[in-house]
Scaffold this motif. Structure first.
Motif, PDB file in Angstrom:
ATOM      1  N   GLU A  37      52.477  43.479  56.196  1.00  8.59           N
ATOM      2  CA  GLU A  37      51.304  44.150  55.633  1.00  8.59           C
ATOM      3  C   GLU A  37      51.248  43.980  54.115  1.00  8.59           C
ATOM      4  N   LEU A  38      52.385  44.075  53.457  1.00  8.64           N
ATOM      5  CA  LEU A  38      52.435  43.905  52.009  1.00  8.64           C
ATOM      6  C   LEU A  38      51.929  42.518  51.620  1.00  8.64           C
ATOM      7  N   PHE A  39      52.398  41.513  52.323  1.00  7.20           N
ATOM      8  CA  PHE A  39      51.969  40.148  52.010  1.00  7.20           C
ATOM      9  C   PHE A  39      50.499  39.938  52.377  1.00  7.20           C
ATOM     10  N   GLU A  40      50.097  40.428  53.546  1.00  8.92           N
ATOM     11  CA  GLU A  40      48.725  40.244  54.025  1.00  8.92           C
ATOM     12  C   GLU A  40      47.698  40.918  53.096  1.00  8.92           C
ATOM     13  N   GLU A  41      47.994  42.135  52.653  1.00  9.66           N
ATOM     14  CA  GLU A  41      47.004  42.890  51.886  1.00  9.66           C
ATOM     15  C   GLU A  41      47.005  42.587  50.392  1.00  9.66           C
ATOM     16  N   VAL A  42      48.181  42.290  49.816  1.00 10.07           N
ATOM     17  CA  VAL A  42      48.223  42.090  48.362  1.00 10.07           C
ATOM     18  C   VAL A  42      49.009  40.864  47.911  1.00 10.07           C
ATOM     19  N   GLN A  76      39.200  45.873  45.942  1.00  8.11           N
ATOM     20  CA  GLN A  76      39.902  45.671  44.680  1.00  8.11           C
ATOM     21  C   GLN A  76      41.349  46.143  44.809  1.00  8.11           C
ATOM     22  N   THR A  77      42.168  45.690  43.885  1.00  8.51           N
ATOM     23  CA  THR A  77      43.544  46.191  43.752  1.00  8.51           C
ATOM     24  C   THR A  77      43.682  46.714  42.337  1.00  8.51           C
ATOM     25  N   ARG A  78      44.514  47.751  42.180  1.00  8.31           N
ATOM     26  CA  ARG A  78      44.762  48.250  40.831  1.00  8.31           C
ATOM     27  C   ARG A  78      46.029  49.090  40.806  1.00  8.31           C
ATOM     28  N   PHE A  79      46.681  49.083  39.653  1.00  2.84           N
ATOM     29  CA  PHE A  79      47.834  49.949  39.438  1.00  2.84           C
ATOM     30  C   PHE A  79      47.310  51.238  38.821  1.00  2.84           C
ATOM     31  N   CYS A  80      47.696  52.374  39.404  1.00  7.25           N
ATOM     32  CA  CYS A  80      47.187  53.677  38.986  1.00  7.25           C
ATOM     33  C   CYS A  80      48.296  54.543  38.402  1.00  7.25           C
ATOM     34  N   THR A  81      48.012  55.132  37.259  1.00  8.14           N
ATOM     35  CA  THR A  81      48.925  56.092  36.647  1.00  8.14           C
ATOM     36  C   THR A  81      48.840  57.408  37.415  1.00  8.14           C
ATOM     37  N   LYS A  82      49.724  58.332  37.097  1.00  8.04           N
ATOM     38  CA  LYS A  82      49.670  59.644  37.732  1.00  8.04           C
ATOM     39  C   LYS A  82      48.317  60.312  37.457  1.00  8.04           C
ATOM     40  N   ALA A 113      59.029  49.501  47.747  1.00  6.70           N
ATOM     41  CA  ALA A 113      59.439  48.097  47.785  1.00  6.70           C
ATOM     42  C   ALA A 113      59.672  47.538  46.396  1.00  6.70           C
ATOM     43  N   ASP A 114      60.697  46.695  46.297  1.00  2.00           N
ATOM     44  CA  ASP A 114      60.848  45.788  45.163  1.00  2.00           C
ATOM     45  C   ASP A 114      60.157  44.507  45.615  1.00  2.00           C
ATOM     46  N   THR A 115      59.425  43.869  44.714  1.00  2.00           N
ATOM     47  CA  THR A 115      58.605  42.730  45.141  1.00  2.00           C
ATOM     48  C   THR A 115      58.711  41.551  44.189  1.00  2.00           C
ATOM     49  N   THR A 116      58.280  40.406  44.709  1.00  2.00           N
ATOM     50  CA  THR A 116      58.070  39.210  43.891  1.00  2.00           C
ATOM     51  C   THR A 116      56.664  38.707  44.188  1.00  2.00           C
ATOM     52  N   GLY A 117      56.141  37.934  43.238  1.00  2.00           N
ATOM     53  CA  GLY A 117      54.820  37.357  43.413  1.00  2.00           C
ATOM     54  C   GLY A 117      53.781  38.049  42.556  1.00  2.00           C
ATOM     55  N   GLU A 118      52.565  37.562  42.666  1.00  2.00           N
ATOM     56  CA  GLU A 118      51.423  38.113  41.941  1.00  2.00           C
ATOM     57  C   GLU A 118      50.508  38.827  42.921  1.00  2.00           C
ATOM     58  N   VAL A 119      49.929  39.929  42.476  1.00  2.00           N
ATOM     59  CA  VAL A 119      49.025  40.695  43.320  1.00  2.00           C
ATOM     60  C   VAL A 119      47.733  39.908  43.524  1.00  2.00           C
ATOM     61  N   VAL A 120      47.433  39.638  44.787  1.00  2.00           N
ATOM     62  CA  VAL A 120      46.182  38.989  45.175  1.00  2.00           C
ATOM     63  C   VAL A 120      45.668  39.746  46.394  1.00  2.00           C
ATOM     64  N   GLY A 121      44.566  40.463  46.227  1.00  2.00           N
ATOM     65  CA  GLY A 121      44.019  41.265  47.314  1.00  2.00           C
ATOM     66  C   GLY A 121      43.418  40.420  48.415  1.00  2.00           C
TER      67      GLY A 121
END
Length: 155
Positions: free
Chosen positions: A52-57, A106-112, A91-99
């Motif tokens: 799912e991690l790879f498929e979605e992002v 869209q994908t985004r990193f969200c602060t608290k 998860a610890d991850t490698t790669g670039e985020v691609v939705g």
């Protein structure tokens, strides 16, 4: 005819600089959520989390840590999909985020602070102050993820 729900789901939290990776879902259930999905025939919760991690992002998990698990009442688009038994991983991850073009707006990193604003919008939606049409156009956290993030003390 919609696929039958298997009532098993995974969610994967990916952090970067104290911000959580979220996707805005293109398909029901609408809202912002970490990468997540059904286990189905993927063999295990852990394998489903990787897929799912790879498929979605587009990220590959180099390590998964189980944070919590349990049953939540939450609707999916599948037949009889009214509840799921979840396992939530970090998860610890490698790669670039691609939705995923099929599943994400869209994908985004969200602060608290971002997460709290999205959670507040979800509360307004659940109390009937935001219509379904307006929610679909500009959602908050997917309701089940508001519950999980509260349980995990993220929000």
């Amino acid at each position: 005819m919609p696929k039958e729900c298997d009532h098993t789901s995974v969610g994967i939290l990916v952090w970067k600089n104290h911000s959580l990776l979220l996707i805005e879902r293109k398909l029901f259930p609408f809202g912002f959520a970490p990468p997540a999905g059904h286990v189905d025939d993927k063999g295990s919760f852990e394998q489903a989390a990787h897929e799912e991690l790879f498929e979605e992002v587009g990220l590959k998990a180099t390590a998964l840590r189980l944070l919590c698990e349990g049953r939540k009442e939450n609707q999916c688009r599948r037949k009889n999909g009214t509840w799921h038994y979840w396992k939530i991983y970090e998860a610890d991850t490698t790669g670039e985020v691609v939705g995923s073009k099929e599943e994400t707006k869209q994908t985004r990193f969200c602060t608290k602070k971002d997460l709290l604003l999205l959670a507040s919008k979800t509360e307004q939606y659940l109390s009937g102050k935001i219509s379904g049409e307006d929610w679909e156009k500009s959602p908050g956290l997917e309701p089940v993820w508001r519950e999980w993030l509260k349980q995990l003390n993220v929000i």
